[in-house]
Design an enzyme around this catalytic site. Sequence first.
Site, PDB file in Angstrom:
ATOM      1  N   ASP A   1      16.219  33.158  -4.245  1.00  0.00           N
ATOM      2  CA  ASP A   1      15.035  32.318  -4.084  1.00  0.00           C
ATOM      3  C   ASP A   1      14.044  32.590  -5.209  1.00  0.00           C
ATOM      4  O   ASP A   1      14.127  33.600  -5.909  1.00  0.00           O
ATOM      5  CB  ASP A   1      14.379  32.583  -2.724  1.00  0.00           C
ATOM      6  CG  ASP A   1      13.455  31.456  -2.278  1.00  0.00           C
ATOM      7  OD1 ASP A   1      13.328  30.448  -2.995  1.00  0.00           O
ATOM      8  OD2 ASP A   1      12.847  31.604  -1.193  1.00  0.00           O
ATOM      9  N   LYS A   2      13.093  31.661  -5.337  1.00  0.00           N
ATOM     10  CA  LYS A   2      12.023  31.752  -6.318  1.00  0.00           C
ATOM     11  C   LYS A   2      10.715  31.431  -5.635  1.00  0.00           C
ATOM     12  O   LYS A   2      10.657  30.599  -4.719  1.00  0.00           O
ATOM     13  CB  LYS A   2      12.310  30.785  -7.466  1.00  0.00           C
ATOM     14  CG  LYS A   2      11.106  30.389  -8.314  1.00  0.00           C
ATOM     15  CD  LYS A   2      10.630  28.996  -7.903  1.00  0.00           C
ATOM     16  CE  LYS A   2       9.344  28.626  -8.611  1.00  0.00           C
ATOM     17  NZ  LYS A   2       8.716  27.436  -7.971  1.00  0.00           N
ATOM     18  N   HIS A   3       9.645  32.090  -6.057  1.00  0.00           N
ATOM     19  CA  HIS A   3       8.315  31.789  -5.524  1.00  0.00           C
ATOM     20  C   HIS A   3       7.331  31.702  -6.677  1.00  0.00           C
ATOM     21  O   HIS A   3       7.374  32.499  -7.609  1.00  0.00           O
ATOM     22  CB  HIS A   3       7.848  32.871  -4.544  1.00  0.00           C
ATOM     23  CG  HIS A   3       6.494  32.585  -3.959  1.00  0.00           C
ATOM     24  ND1 HIS A   3       6.324  31.707  -2.915  1.00  0.00           N
ATOM     25  CD2 HIS A   3       5.260  33.035  -4.279  1.00  0.00           C
ATOM     26  CE1 HIS A   3       5.031  31.634  -2.611  1.00  0.00           C
ATOM     27  NE2 HIS A   3       4.366  32.432  -3.429  1.00  0.00           N
ATOM     28  N   SER A   4       6.444  30.707  -6.609  1.00  0.00           N
ATOM     29  CA  SER A   4       5.411  30.529  -7.622  1.00  0.00           C
ATOM     30  C   SER A   4       4.046  30.817  -7.023  1.00  0.00           C
ATOM     31  O   SER A   4       3.801  30.518  -5.846  1.00  0.00           O
ATOM     32  CB  SER A   4       5.453  29.099  -8.165  1.00  0.00           C
ATOM     33  OG  SER A   4       4.307  28.830  -8.957  1.00  0.00           O
TER      34      SER A   4
ATOM     35  N   THR B   1       4.936  22.283  -2.603  1.00  0.00           N
ATOM     36  CA  THR B   1       6.283  21.724  -2.622  1.00  0.00           C
ATOM     37  C   THR B   1       6.560  20.869  -1.391  1.00  0.00           C
ATOM     38  O   THR B   1       7.205  19.814  -1.479  1.00  0.00           O
ATOM     39  CB  THR B   1       7.321  22.855  -2.742  1.00  0.00           C
ATOM     40  OG1 THR B   1       7.099  23.567  -3.965  1.00  0.00           O
ATOM     41  CG2 THR B   1       8.740  22.314  -2.738  1.00  0.00           C
TER      42      THR B   1
ATOM     43  N   ARG C   1      -8.135  36.110   7.334  1.00  0.00           N
ATOM     44  CA  ARG C   1      -8.597  36.388   5.968  1.00  0.00           C
ATOM     45  C   ARG C   1      -9.361  35.193   5.414  1.00  0.00           C
ATOM     46  O   ARG C   1     -10.388  35.342   4.759  1.00  0.00           O
ATOM     47  CB  ARG C   1      -7.410  36.701   5.056  1.00  0.00           C
ATOM     48  CG  ARG C   1      -6.771  38.066   5.280  1.00  0.00           C
ATOM     49  CD  ARG C   1      -5.444  38.155   4.558  1.00  0.00           C
ATOM     50  NE  ARG C   1      -5.586  37.895   3.130  1.00  0.00           N
ATOM     51  CZ  ARG C   1      -4.629  37.372   2.375  1.00  0.00           C
ATOM     52  NH1 ARG C   1      -3.472  37.018   2.909  1.00  0.00           N
ATOM     53  NH2 ARG C   1      -4.817  37.185   1.088  1.00  0.00           N
TER      54      ARG C   1
ATOM     55  N   SER D   1       1.499  39.001   1.984  1.00  0.00           N
ATOM     56  CA  SER D   1       1.659  37.643   2.500  1.00  0.00           C
ATOM     57  C   SER D   1       2.827  36.933   1.822  1.00  0.00           C
ATOM     58  O   SER D   1       3.653  36.292   2.488  1.00  0.00           O
ATOM     59  CB  SER D   1       0.360  36.859   2.283  1.00  0.00           C
ATOM     60  OG  SER D   1       0.481  35.541   2.756  1.00  0.00           O
TER      61      SER D   1
ATOM     62  N   LYS E   1       7.325  36.882   4.025  1.00  0.00           N
ATOM     63  CA  LYS E   1       8.118  35.689   4.369  1.00  0.00           C
ATOM     64  C   LYS E   1       9.432  35.664   3.584  1.00  0.00           C
ATOM     65  O   LYS E   1      10.465  35.250   4.114  1.00  0.00           O
ATOM     66  CB  LYS E   1       7.304  34.431   4.074  1.00  0.00           C
ATOM     67  CG  LYS E   1       6.045  34.298   4.940  1.00  0.00           C
ATOM     68  CD  LYS E   1       5.330  32.989   4.731  1.00  0.00           C
ATOM     69  CE  LYS E   1       4.584  32.919   3.407  1.00  0.00           C
ATOM     70  NZ  LYS E   1       3.372  33.757   3.394  1.00  0.00           N
ATOM     71  N   LYS E   2       9.404  36.084   2.328  1.00  0.00           N
ATOM     72  CA  LYS E   2      10.628  36.081   1.529  1.00  0.00           C
ATOM     73  C   LYS E   2      11.615  37.136   2.037  1.00  0.00           C
ATOM     74  O   LYS E   2      12.827  36.900   2.097  1.00  0.00           O
ATOM     75  CB  LYS E   2      10.292  36.331   0.058  1.00  0.00           C
ATOM     76  CG  LYS E   2       9.475  35.216  -0.589  1.00  0.00           C
ATOM     77  CD  LYS E   2      10.206  33.891  -0.538  1.00  0.00           C
ATOM     78  CE  LYS E   2       9.432  32.773  -1.206  1.00  0.00           C
ATOM     79  NZ  LYS E   2      10.123  31.462  -1.105  1.00  0.00           N
TER      80      LYS E   2
END
Length: 451
Positions: free
Chosen positions: A90-93, A130, A178, A193, A197-198
């Site tokens: 996976d990828k996260h930005s 997304t 928060r 955070s 999730k990842k």
Amino acid sequence: MLTPELIRKKRDGGELSAAEIEEFVAGITDGSVTDAQVGAMAMAIVWRGMSGAERVALTGAMMRSGDVLEWHNPHAAQNKGFALDRPLLDKHSTGGVGDKVSLLLAPIVAACGGAVPMISGRGLGHTGGTLDKLESIPGYDVKPSPERFRDVVASVGCAIIGQTGALAPADKRLYAIRDSTGTVESLSLIVASILSKKLAAGLDALVMDVKAGSGAFLPSLDDTRELAAAIVAVAQGNGLPTSALLTDMNQVLGRTAGNAVEVLESIEVLTGSGAADARLVEVTLALSAELLVLGGLQNDPFAARAAAERALSSGAAADAFAAMVTALGGPPNLLEAPAQLLPKAPVIAAVEPAEAGFVSAIDVRAVGVAIVALGGGRSRETDPVDHAVGLTEVAALGESVGPADSDSRPLAILHARDQASFERGAAALREAFTVGDAPATVGPEVLEILR
């Protein structure tokens, strides 16, 4: 353990043990810790920070607060005898304007032999989301059942969906508190955070796209580097192979910004039906290649880059994207007729600068805010999103721009719901672009890689 004592310990600069953090996160999840106590602990963390060990423990505890997917274990209750033999990647930005990389990377990696269970979010602040982009596709289901999600990942190789309540529920409650207590900016809480999730998604490897520049969450390169290093350290501390690419966000990524317009640009890149923006392709291929190496599908960056390029040029990535869209309820002919199927804005016109010249600077955050003001994002969580509005043919740094009677291009083509919102958007866009006598010096797309 008494919750007030844990808060006092952190408030006074003490280091919480892994057991103390685990118990506090359990209290966030089951409600035994009050909102006031969660807010107080968040403020103590903002004030005092957390050590590397605390960050690892907090992220791991938040990951374990709900379901943790186990893709490779056929004996896990959630799998019902099913086991996936592909690496889960996976990828996260960290977010930007015009960032449509996920729509390209997921099918590219799937076409290269990976499985991409991408759990994405909606737009946040001036940055696009997304899920908002995908919801511009008629029928696309961003909230499938866990069984359907698993089936699509197994059969297609990728599925991009929204977060379910069963994954990292502690993060959902903590984030809301928060947001209402002025404690969003804590580096430790941001890292927890993102990664909780990842980690809960059961990944085998993760690549981070951490953006720097005027359109980034953290404009400063030093701040971006600090965040990227913290993410890599905490992910690896929780057993997840991770690297981070620091990428430039001093201009819109690609030629579009919005929702439906970004989906259309992504389809044009995948199918070769339009002129692909070189910066968008470069960032996508660099992240894809890094992920293929991390996941063990390629031995070196050169072979990985070549594999990603083949997946894109051969149409294999386009096929994977089309299969994902269809499997999640979208139209089977989206790639053949995207302009007919995606929503269109009633008012579409060029925005020209007052005078001809070269684009010397772009306030990319202001561009994102302008799109939100058009209705393409949310000022409040409950706001609806107008998927049709946005920008196309956005000018890049260094390009020649000018009025309609010149030989130069406009600043952008603006897609709006009505003439009044077009005029407001056009004025905001002109403010966001600086036009000078000489073109700007354009730096590289990938600034650094942290492993």
